[in-house]
Design an enzyme around this catalytic site. Structure first.
Site, short mmCIF file in Angstrom:
data_model
loop_
_atom_site.label_atom_id
_atom_site.label_comp_id
_atom_site.label_asym_id
_atom_site.label_seq_id
_atom_site.Cartn_x
_atom_site.Cartn_y
_atom_site.Cartn_z
N ASP A 12 1.07 -1.12 -0.17
CA ASP A 12 0.00 -0.12 0.06
C ASP A 12 0.83 1.23 -0.09
OD1 ASP A 12 -3.00 0.05 1.34
OD2 ASP A 12 -2.13 1.98 0.66
N THR A 104 -14.67 -3.12 -6.67
CA THR A 104 -15.92 -3.44 -7.37
C THR A 104 -15.90 -2.13 -8.44
OG1 THR A 104 -17.12 -4.02 -5.39
CG2 THR A 104 -18.44 -2.92 -6.91
N GLU A 134 -15.24 -9.54 -4.99
CA GLU A 134 -15.45 -10.00 -3.73
C GLU A 134 -16.99 -9.90 -3.07
OE1 GLU A 134 -15.91 -8.24 -0.67
OE2 GLU A 134 -15.91 -6.25 -1.56
N LYS A 190 -21.06 -9.16 -9.95
CA LYS A 190 -21.03 -8.52 -8.50
C LYS A 190 -21.88 -7.39 -8.36
CE LYS A 190 -19.39 -6.22 -4.94
NZ LYS A 190 -18.60 -6.60 -3.82
N GLY A 243 -27.11 0.60 4.90
CA GLY A 243 -25.95 1.43 4.61
C GLY A 243 -24.67 0.69 4.21
N CYS A 246 -21.11 -0.61 0.45
CA CYS A 246 -21.35 -1.47 -0.84
C CYS A 246 -22.72 -0.94 -1.44
CB CYS A 246 -21.25 -2.79 -0.41
SG CYS A 246 -19.27 -3.19 -0.32
N LYS A 249 -23.81 2.73 -2.60
CA LYS A 249 -22.85 3.18 -3.97
C LYS A 249 -22.99 2.42 -4.95
CE LYS A 249 -18.20 1.22 -3.17
NZ LYS A 249 -17.93 0.66 -4.59
C1 UDX Z 1 -22.47 -6.18 1.68
C2 UDX Z 1 -22.66 -7.74 0.86
O1 UDX Z 1 -23.73 -8.45 1.66
C3 UDX Z 1 -21.56 -8.26 0.47
O2 UDX Z 1 -21.58 -9.57 -0.22
C4 UDX Z 1 -20.56 -7.32 -0.51
O3 UDX Z 1 -19.50 -7.68 -0.78
C5 UDX Z 1 -20.73 -5.99 0.30
O4 UDX Z 1 -21.81 -5.48 0.63
P1 UDX Z 1 -21.87 -5.53 4.09
O5 UDX Z 1 -21.86 -3.88 3.30
O6 UDX Z 1 -20.84 -5.69 4.68
O7 UDX Z 1 -21.85 -6.56 2.83
O8 UDX Z 1 -23.25 -5.75 4.79
P2 UDX Z 1 -24.53 -6.44 4.80
O9 UDX Z 1 -24.49 -7.32 5.95
O10 UDX Z 1 -24.72 -6.85 3.42
O11 UDX Z 1 -25.53 -5.22 5.15
C6 UDX Z 1 -25.68 -4.23 4.40
C7 UDX Z 1 -26.84 -3.34 5.05
O12 UDX Z 1 -27.91 -3.80 4.79
C8 UDX Z 1 -26.59 -3.03 6.53
O13 UDX Z 1 -26.89 -1.56 6.58
C9 UDX Z 1 -27.78 -3.87 7.11
O14 UDX Z 1 -28.19 -3.38 8.23
C10 UDX Z 1 -29.02 -3.87 6.08
N1 UDX Z 1 -29.73 -4.94 5.91
C11 UDX Z 1 -29.29 -6.21 5.91
C12 UDX Z 1 -31.16 -4.82 6.26
O15 UDX Z 1 -31.64 -3.61 6.46
N2 UDX Z 1 -31.81 -5.93 6.37
C13 UDX Z 1 -31.56 -7.16 5.99
O16 UDX Z 1 -32.39 -8.42 5.92
C14 UDX Z 1 -30.14 -7.41 5.74
#
Ligand code: UDX
Length: 417
Positions: A12, A104, A134, A190, A243, A246, A249
């Site tokens: 990095d 991504t 990923e 993705k 939120g 990922c 955006k």
């Molecule tokens: C996500 C994807 O799951 C992952 O595969 C990708 O690589 C990156 O984005 P992440 O952002 O870490 O992962 O969080 P995730 O557990 O998916 O939750 C995302 C958001 O959705 C959170 O704010 C969570 O509170 C919300 N969420 C999730 C809900 O509101 N309801 C649900 O049933 C599941």
């Protein structure tokens, strides 16, 4: 990758981050990460450096895992870091190598990256660009990486495929699907996956909002839907919106990429709008409860965008807090790990941070649960009641039980529950 047995050099340009990692300090929070890093460093498979040239020259495969944050002006993914890595790769190409896009990136990026590598390398060595998105969830990244639902690899040559097969052989041997596709399909997989999951969440949130006006409990509805194996029970938890770094955006970026190709993603547009509105439901409810929020003391439980992470990017809590402060409310916030990040991000916003969930409740007129940390699930109603001045609970993640809360004397607002 080191845990799978490969020799991994993490490079990095951020000297501070590399120094931290060398001292075995993790720049992000995840349970078990420090131990895993320590173990693989000790066993000689994992090292950290700012010597980008050396890291590239010594490797067969270079994984590009830089950020592609949202460009707030265009809604597109910011690509300058990805292109900078492509340049470094080109300049240091000293034999056949693959450059693997982990970041991504919009469809078509592999072609642009290949052009950059061609332009910056001396033309003596062959290379391939691979797309290997990923699917890791924050806070569960180790588990998701070592036990993936699938690994998607987009390749354009047999040589690249053979190398990638070798890299992922340990996962394939343990029965995990490693799917080889063309490069563009992998790039789309993705975005399509994240956009679909975001759609599932906005969908159930609209059903929750409907339950609020029509009657019914979204938790029961989601359960009833989830048993259908075509639907599945996961990602059907209604709440104050998604939120993180990922979903918000990636949904926006796919809409923008669609436009470039003349495709109008109508569903995703709605998914994004529903999510924006969803975040403000607690504010609307509070406004109904209190004619004025001026001077009202609001306890906030949870700041991170989800539990088990200190990440606050696009966390609904931030937006809600800012809106309430603007209306004159006094915010007292607690989060087990995300308070430092919030202090930085919301510098200048009047928030009192406290060191326990109980302390946040003292004298509060209302409590909002923003993040479903386990310790909030087991809260005792009697204790909450004793500590608070008022009796309003807004359960933004539907982790409490309406009947129990009401029996304990609370005015309870769950999201469709
Ligand atoms: C996500 C994807 O799951 C992952 O595969 C990708 O690589 C990156 O984005 P992440 O952002 O870490 O992962 O969080 P995730 O557990 O998916 O939750 C995302 C958001 O959705 C959170 O704010 C969570 O509170 C919300 N969420 C999730 C809900 O509101 N309801 C649900 O049933 C599941």
């Amino acid at each position: 990758m080191a845990e799978l047995g490969h020799t991994v050099i993490c490079a990095d340009i951020d000297e501070k981050k590399i120094e931290m990692l060398k001292r075995n300090e993790m720049p992000i929070y995840e349970l078990g990460l420090e131990e895993l890093v320590r173990k693989n460093v000790k066993e000689g498979r994992l090292s950290f450096t700012t010597d980008i040239a050396m890291a590239i020259q010594k490797s067969d495969a270079v994984f590009n895992a830089v950020g592609t944050p949202e460009n707030k002006q265009t809604g597109q993914a910011e690509m300058k870091y990805v292109y900078a890595v492509a340049e470094s790769f080109g300049k240091n190409l000293n034999g056949y190598k693959v450059l693997v896009n982990k970041s991504t990136v919009p469809v078509g990026t592999a072609d642009k990256v290949a052009e950059i590598v061609r332009a910056t390398s001396d033309g003596k060595n062959e290379f391939d660009i691979v797309s290997n998105p990923e699917f890791l969830r924050e806070g569960a990244a180790i588990k998701d990486f070592l036990n993936p639902d699938r690994v998607a690899v987009g390749v354009s040559s047999d040589r690249a495929r053979a190398l990638m097969e070798k890299i992922y052989r340990p996962l394939a041997r343990s029965g995990r699907p490693v799917l080889f596709t063309d490069v563009r399909s992998a790039e789309i997989i993705k975005y399509a996956s994240n956009a679909f999951l975001a759609t599932k969440i906005s969908f159930i949130n609209e059903i929750a909002n409907f339950c609020e006006v029509a009657g019914g409990n979204v938790k029961e509805v989601a359960k009833g839907m989830g048993y259908d194996s075509r639907i599945g029970s996961r990602f059907l938890s209604a709440g104050i919106g998604y939120g993180g770094s990922c979903f918000p955006k990636d949904v926006k970026a796919l809409i923008q990429t669609g436009k470039q190709y003349g495709q109008d993603f109508r569903i995703l547009q709605a998914v994004d709008e529903v999510n924006d509105d969803q975040k403000l439901r607690p504010v609307t409810f509070l406004q109904k409860q209190f004619p004025s929020l001026e001077g009202k003391k609001i306890a906030v439980w949870g700041l991170s965008f989800k539990p088990r992470t200190d990440d606050i990017r696009e966390a609904p809590a931030l937006l809600i807090i800012k809106a309430l402060v603007k209306m004159g409310a006094n915010i007292v916030a607690f989060d087990p790990v995300a308070m430092d990040n919030t202090k930085q991000e919301l510098e200048g916003v009047k928030i009192k941070y406290v060191t326990s969930s109980h302390e946040a409740l003292k004298g509060a007129d209302a409590l909002i649960i923003m993040t479903e940390w386990d310790e909030f699930r087991t809260a005792e109603y009697a204790t909450i009641k004793d500590l608070m001045k008022g009796n309003v609970i807004i359960d933004g993640r539907n982790i409490l039980d309406r009947k129990e809360a009401e029996e304990a004397g609370f005015v309870y607002y769950g999201i469709g529950a």
